[in-house]
Scaffold this motif. Structure first.
Motif, mmCIF file in Angstrom:
data_model
loop_
_atom_site.group_PDB
_atom_site.id
_atom_site.type_symbol
_atom_site.label_atom_id
_atom_site.label_comp_id
_atom_site.label_asym_id
_atom_site.label_seq_id
_atom_site.Cartn_x
_atom_site.Cartn_y
_atom_site.Cartn_z
ATOM 1 N N ARG A 91 0.834 -1.205 0.000
ATOM 2 C CA ARG A 91 0.000 0.000 0.000
ATOM 3 C C ARG A 91 0.871 1.259 0.000
ATOM 4 O O ARG A 91 0.563 2.244 -0.670
ATOM 5 C CB ARG A 91 -0.919 0.001 1.228
ATOM 6 N N ALA A 104 -4.967 -1.377 6.575
ATOM 7 C CA ALA A 104 -5.069 -2.518 5.664
ATOM 8 C C ALA A 104 -4.348 -3.736 6.232
ATOM 9 O O ALA A 104 -4.847 -4.863 6.155
ATOM 10 C CB ALA A 104 -4.491 -2.155 4.296
ATOM 11 N N SER A 238 -7.165 0.606 -0.791
ATOM 12 C CA SER A 238 -6.912 0.074 0.550
ATOM 13 C C SER A 238 -8.205 -0.287 1.258
ATOM 14 O O SER A 238 -8.269 -1.267 2.004
ATOM 15 C CB SER A 238 -6.135 1.092 1.393
ATOM 16 N N LEU A 241 -9.295 -3.688 0.267
ATOM 17 C CA LEU A 241 -8.570 -4.727 0.999
ATOM 18 C C LEU A 241 -9.130 -4.894 2.405
ATOM 19 O O LEU A 241 -9.298 -6.025 2.889
ATOM 20 C CB LEU A 241 -7.087 -4.371 1.078
ATOM 21 N N ILE A 242 -9.425 -3.782 3.057
ATOM 22 C CA ILE A 242 -9.959 -3.838 4.413
ATOM 23 C C ILE A 242 -11.323 -4.523 4.419
ATOM 24 O O ILE A 242 -11.591 -5.426 5.228
ATOM 25 C CB ILE A 242 -10.061 -2.416 5.001
#
Length: 258
Positions: A91, A104, A238, A241-242
């Motif tokens: 990231r 993340a 990001s 992804l989270i």
């Protein structure tokens, strides 16, 4: 394991009344603990070689972000979460802020909460320093190995887990630090195709986490949610992804306990 997750688990154990000072142990009990620790250290050795491989790859990635061998090794000692460290660096390399990189990485490591929740029996009644140590050293490899050893009818408890974790964290620190140090002697990594190391290291990490067909549904849920958020929503990737990490961990938890 990250510090936030460590604090969460410790708080959970203490508030449930499971933290009690441990009484003095007998010589026989001390020998049993030592034997269990040595067995964990020995049995994890084949897996430690795999950790060394992607530890070296992570060191190369860290060097691309300007980290030296000492800083990389220190990060490995304090965080000790390969997937989270790789995602956080990826990231940062993609231009995300440090806060987004940390979030993340934390989200991807939520699965550790599910694993450490099953360790209440091993952590109950132990001094606070042993709780902290056990939680910090818990990883996919030594947690799975502990349960696999038990399934064979062999003793494997807290000290077996810690023995395996001690081997893994030592190998991780050394290999990541060596990778970062070695990268300083190389020419431009992108020119040599080594910028693919991010993807290669993550693929290698995924293969070490694969536990059979039961692993596939949560992975699919995570991939769909992460990809959908990144492609369809006007947000930093990001957040995808989270969201994917949280959805995958939640789905795995519901399948296991529901």
């Amino acid at each position: 394991m990250t510090n936030d997750l460590t604090a969460s688990i410790i708080t959970n154990v203490v508030l449930r009344g499971q933290y009690r000072p441990m009484s003095a142990s007998s010589p026989d009990a001390a020998r049993t603990r030592a034997d269990e620790f040595r067995h964990g250290l020995r049995d994890i050795t084949p897996l430690s070689f795999g950790v060394a491989v992607y530890g070296l790859a992570f060191g190369l990635l860290a060097a691309q972000q300007g980290m030296g061998g000492l800083a990389t090794g220190l990060m490995g000692a304090l965080v000790f979460a390969g997937s989270s460290q790789i995602v956080a660096l990826e990231r940062l390399a993609a231009g995300a802020s440090a806060l987004m990189a940390i979030i993340a990485g934390l989200a991807l490591n939520l699965r550790i909460l599910l694993m450490t929740a099953s360790l209440r029996g091993e952590l109950a009644g132990r001094p606070l320093w042993q709780i902290v140590l056990g939680v910090h050293l818990t990883s996919d490899e030594n947690w799975v190995l502990m349960h696999a050893t038990r399934n064979k009818g062999q003793p494997a408890g807290y000290w077996y887990l810690v023995g395996g974790g001690t081997s893994l964290i030592a190998v991780w620190i050394v290999s990541t630090a060596l990778g970062a140090t070695f990268a300083r002697t190389l020419p431009d990594l992108a020119a040599g195709g080594m910028d693919f190391a991010f993807t290669a290291a993550f693929i290698l990490l995924l293969t070490s986490l694969w536990q059979g067909h039961d692993s596939l549904p949560p992975w699919v849920v995570s991939a769909v949610i992460a990809g959908g958020c990144a492609l369809l929503l006007p947000l930093d990737p990001s957040w995808g992804l989270i969201a994917g990490a949280v959805a995958g961990a939640g789905f795995a938890g519901m399948r296991r306990h529901g």
